[in-house]
Scaffold this active site. Sequence first.
Site, mmCIF file in Angstrom:
data_model
loop_
_atom_site.group_PDB
_atom_site.id
_atom_site.type_symbol
_atom_site.label_atom_id
_atom_site.label_comp_id
_atom_site.label_asym_id
_atom_site.label_seq_id
_atom_site.Cartn_x
_atom_site.Cartn_y
_atom_site.Cartn_z
ATOM 1 N N ASN A 89 0.850 -1.177 0.000
ATOM 2 C CA ASN A 89 0.000 0.000 0.000
ATOM 3 C C ASN A 89 0.887 1.229 0.000
ATOM 4 O OD1 ASN A 89 -2.785 -0.154 -0.088
ATOM 5 N ND2 ASN A 89 -2.919 -0.911 2.006
ATOM 6 N N ASP B 70 5.251 14.926 -0.930
ATOM 7 C CA ASP B 70 4.541 16.211 -0.947
ATOM 8 C C ASP B 70 5.258 17.269 -0.095
ATOM 9 O OD1 ASP B 70 2.619 15.015 -2.549
ATOM 10 O OD2 ASP B 70 1.241 14.612 -0.897
ATOM 11 N N ASP C 122 18.253 -8.536 11.259
ATOM 12 C CA ASP C 122 17.260 -9.494 10.756
ATOM 13 C C ASP C 122 17.332 -10.812 11.537
ATOM 14 O OD1 ASP C 122 15.261 -10.477 9.103
ATOM 15 O OD2 ASP C 122 16.661 -11.117 7.531
HETATM 16 C C1 TXA Z 1 -5.981 7.895 4.807
HETATM 17 C C2 TXA Z 1 -6.174 8.366 3.393
HETATM 18 O O1 TXA Z 1 -6.757 9.623 3.399
HETATM 19 C C3 TXA Z 1 -4.886 8.434 2.621
HETATM 20 N N1 TXA Z 1 -5.187 8.695 1.266
HETATM 21 C C4 TXA Z 1 -4.361 9.381 0.455
HETATM 22 O O2 TXA Z 1 -3.328 9.800 0.857
HETATM 23 O O3 TXA Z 1 -4.724 9.567 -0.871
HETATM 24 P P1 TXA Z 1 -4.179 8.654 -2.050
HETATM 25 O O4 TXA Z 1 -4.974 9.052 -3.225
HETATM 26 O O5 TXA Z 1 -4.135 7.197 -1.677
HETATM 27 O O6 TXA Z 1 -2.687 9.128 -2.255
HETATM 28 C C5 TXA Z 1 -2.396 10.484 -2.527
HETATM 29 C C6 TXA Z 1 -0.901 10.644 -2.637
HETATM 30 O O7 TXA Z 1 -0.467 10.072 -3.873
HETATM 31 C C7 TXA Z 1 0.528 10.906 -4.411
HETATM 32 N N2 TXA Z 1 0.586 10.730 -5.856
HETATM 33 C C8 TXA Z 1 -0.383 10.894 -6.759
HETATM 34 N N3 TXA Z 1 0.090 10.707 -8.026
HETATM 35 C C9 TXA Z 1 1.398 10.390 -7.888
HETATM 36 C C10 TXA Z 1 2.453 10.098 -8.799
HETATM 37 N N4 TXA Z 1 2.262 10.072 -10.103
HETATM 38 N N5 TXA Z 1 3.682 9.841 -8.289
HETATM 39 C C11 TXA Z 1 3.898 9.869 -6.962
HETATM 40 N N6 TXA Z 1 2.964 10.154 -6.076
HETATM 41 C C12 TXA Z 1 1.718 10.413 -6.518
HETATM 42 C C13 TXA Z 1 0.107 12.290 -4.019
HETATM 43 O O8 TXA Z 1 1.192 13.194 -4.074
HETATM 44 C C14 TXA Z 1 -0.431 12.071 -2.612
HETATM 45 O O9 TXA Z 1 0.615 12.180 -1.676
HETATM 46 C C15 TXA Z 1 -4.121 7.120 2.628
HETATM 47 O O10 TXA Z 1 -4.558 6.159 1.973
HETATM 48 O O11 TXA Z 1 -3.065 7.061 3.256
#
Ligand code: TXA
Length: 563
Positions: free
Chosen positions: A143, A175, A461
């Site tokens: 995850n 971020d 480990d």
């Molecule tokens: C608890 C919940 O709110 C949280 N959700 C979350 O953080 O949103 P999610 O959509 O799973 O992930 C967003 C993150 O995913 C990163 N992200 C999106 N596109 C990306 C890319 N192309 N490369 C790297 N990071 C990326 C964003 O910068 C952001 O930090 C979680 O699952 O931890």
Amino acid sequence: MSTATRVLGIEGTAWAASAAVYDSGRDGVDSVFIETDAYEPDSGGIHPREAAEHMHDAIPRVVERALEHARETRDGDDERSSPVDAVAFSRGPGLGPCLRVVATAARALSQTLDVPLVGVNHMVAHLEIGRHASGFDSPVCLNASGANAHLLAYRNGRYRVLGETMDTGVGNAIDKFTRHVGWSHPGGPKVEATAEDGEYVDLPYVVKGMDFSFSGIMSAAKQAYDDGVPVEDVCYSLQENVFAMLTEVSERALSLTGSDELVLGGGVGQNARLREMLAAMCDQRAASFHAPEPRFLRDNAGMIAVLGAKMYDAGDTLALEDSRVDPNYRPDQVPVRWRSDEGNVAIGSDDGRIRGAEAVVDLEPAAGRVTKRRREKRYRHPALDERLRRERTTLEARLTSLARREGVPTPVLSDVDPLEARLEFEYVGESDLREGLTAERVRDVGRHLARIHRAGFVHGDPTTRNVRVGRGRASSNERPADVRTEGGERTYLIDFGLGYHTDHVEDYAMDLHVFDQSLVGTATDPEPLREAVREGYREVGDESVLERLRDVEGRGRYVEDGT
Ligand SMILES: C[C@@H](O)[C@H](NC(=O)OP(=O)(O)OC[C@H]1O[C@@H](n2cnc3c(N)ncnc32)[C@H](O)[C@@H]1O)C(=O)O
Ligand SMILES: [Fe+2]
């Protein structure tokens, strides 16, 4: 006539105000409709209050759109009054104010539609959507999301956390760097785009067993930027190191569980370089890899609806009075009632010697020799790969010898070639501790760990597989008292490749904890053994480490109760 299950899902843990309808399909072909309204902060990161206001405005809209879809796509002969069978919502983890808005909406809908309420763990949803889409039975799951980073595998009714970030989530770490550079949220996609023109520069790389940490690399990245290193080089190298860390721990988890299936989840999973590395790693070890489509990776209500439907079918619904949200809801707190135990993954019972995550080991008992080579990892940047293999080989050689100097039986090193990442050792012991767990041997390991900790390093480990038992030559420093078990038998520590020098009590406690968890994973009756390792440790080592161990265990991650 069999009818399809249809579930309305609602997501709103942080930035995505999202609603979805999952339809399991009458003919086995399912479908997911998703409507999302994203919150985009004007400046800085996500502000919880602003995000909650966004949920307040947007959730009714996206829900209405999803319900409209549900009504439009209903079977003509469906006579049920509600267009969906249940309402599923994200109960956590996430931002409290956002979660409460979503839960309130979900409760109200469940009442007006007169259908049950299902409370979904957002992290488990990130994982289950990959299992659902891939059709894998018992995958390990990585995850990689904003606020989290976990390695999970199913065993005895729970998703166990095999490894996780020791500080921030992976997306949040990235971020924070982009905020430092002055880019708007979210930074992940910007780092990915900028990295395309970059070149590799050295940055920290921190993996401890299956755990990993981002704080060091993030400060170094900010510092590099401030020092004038071109931002594209920093972005490129950040991706190379951070994603190689995630890939390495994923590979270790595959090796340790014996699973040959990996699924990816979470918003950072949209990154093409991360997916490429995971695919290359799986390819190299002939494992199957599945990454869901981007719309199921970033936060979305589709994954909530899909898991909600599985839970609903299993009768796992919530009474209104039990539907409180939980901002710290951990994936291993969820009783998994929607799947059979056939997908159990053998956590702790590894065959890592053969399928080794890191090295190929040739055993020649007759010649009394063991040769170990750290293999090239094609997924890693060549410069990083070479650095890691060289460093770890040198460190393994050094710590193996240092440990012996402290009176801990270890194999004598006969040859080291850091450039070839090759080590040659004396063959020791007759079997792994795993195959012959006794309290006496385990107590001895407790003493060994205490000795090396006192000398200022950790094994890194210490699992039951990294202890060999048998007769053998005494090391020159060994005191008679060290030869504990009957007939001059010894317990040897091997495989110091993940060890490091440290004077932090926390690191010593974690080292003990890793061994403790491996006892739990291996023994049928672990309690007397767990007691024995502590006794042995207490004889030689520092009580403060045992105190810290209790602390570590109290942090809630390490439940292995199977209920
Ligand atoms: C608890 C919940 O709110 C949280 N959700 C979350 O953080 O949103 P999610 O959509 O799973 O992930 C967003 C993150 O995913 C990163 N992200 C999106 N596109 C990306 C890319 N192309 N490369 C790297 N990071 C990326 C964003 O910068 C952001 O930090 C979680 O699952 O931890
Ligand atoms: Fe998420």
